[in-house]
Design a protein around this motif. Sequence first.
Motif, PDB file in Angstrom:
ATOM      1  N   PRO A  75     112.388  55.733 108.297  1.00  0.00           N
ATOM      2  CA  PRO A  75     110.859  55.725 108.792  1.00  0.00           C
ATOM      3  C   PRO A  75     110.004  56.106 107.687  1.00  0.00           C
ATOM      4  N   PRO A  76     108.683  55.381 107.636  1.00  0.00           N
ATOM      5  CA  PRO A  76     107.829  55.983 106.510  1.00  0.00           C
ATOM      6  C   PRO A  76     107.670  57.610 106.244  1.00  0.00           C
ATOM      7  N   GLY A  77     107.349  58.145 107.618  1.00  0.00           N
ATOM      8  CA  GLY A  77     107.312  59.618 107.509  1.00  0.00           C
ATOM      9  C   GLY A  77     108.341  60.515 106.900  1.00  0.00           C
ATOM     10  N   LEU A  78     109.729  59.979 107.107  1.00  0.00           N
ATOM     11  CA  LEU A  78     110.792  60.584 106.447  1.00  0.00           C
ATOM     12  C   LEU A  78     110.698  60.345 104.906  1.00  0.00           C
ATOM     13  N   LEU A  79     110.400  59.150 104.519  1.00  0.00           N
ATOM     14  CA  LEU A  79     110.263  58.754 103.261  1.00  0.00           C
ATOM     15  C   LEU A  79     109.404  59.703 102.360  1.00  0.00           C
ATOM     16  N   ASP A  80     108.414  60.205 103.200  1.00  0.00           N
ATOM     17  CA  ASP A  80     107.313  60.830 102.192  1.00  0.00           C
ATOM     18  C   ASP A  80     107.933  62.317 102.037  1.00  0.00           C
ATOM     19  N   GLN A  81     108.664  62.860 103.278  1.00  0.00           N
ATOM     20  CA  GLN A  81     109.306  64.026 103.275  1.00  0.00           C
ATOM     21  C   GLN A  81     110.383  64.168 102.199  1.00  0.00           C
ATOM     22  N   LEU A  82     111.286  63.343 102.072  1.00  0.00           N
ATOM     23  CA  LEU A  82     112.270  63.265 101.035  1.00  0.00           C
ATOM     24  C   LEU A  82     111.688  62.965  99.759  1.00  0.00           C
ATOM     25  N   GLU A  83     110.686  62.366  99.418  1.00  0.00           N
ATOM     26  CA  GLU A  83     110.070  62.178  98.077  1.00  0.00           C
ATOM     27  C   GLU A  83     109.562  63.540  97.809  1.00  0.00           C
ATOM     28  N   ALA A  84     108.972  64.422  98.558  1.00  0.00           N
ATOM     29  CA  ALA A  84     108.580  65.812  98.425  1.00  0.00           C
ATOM     30  C   ALA A  84     109.578  66.577  98.216  1.00  0.00           C
TER      31      ALA A  84
END
Length: 121
Positions: A75-84
């Motif tokens: 999911p997009p929210g998880l991708l943001d978290q993983l990128e951080a």
Amino acid sequence: MRIGEVADKAGVSVRALRYYEEQGLLPASRSPGGQRHYPESAVGRVRLIQQLYAAGLPSRVVREVLPCVDSGEAPPGLLDQLEAERVRVDQRITDLLAVRDRLDDVIAVTRDPDSGCSHMQ
């Protein structure tokens, strides 16, 4: 595979496997006698869990990541978290490389006190 076999092959303790199961990270079936049984894929999954923990990810994030590894989708929210998290890991790598360079200098000076040391001056 029984719990001891997975632990041996993955290089972790039986206690760690029980913890992973409690955290919902590593599913196991049970025999009629209550013994845990794992699929052959459990060893690879345990190694992945270990890598994610080593990168500093908390259980909560690891629990979110594992289904994405299985499905290939996130999911997009998880991708943001993983990128951080990736940015944080990159910073740790940079910091560790700097520490390694300092250690190399200390080792060089200790072995040859007359050598020039790039970071100690």
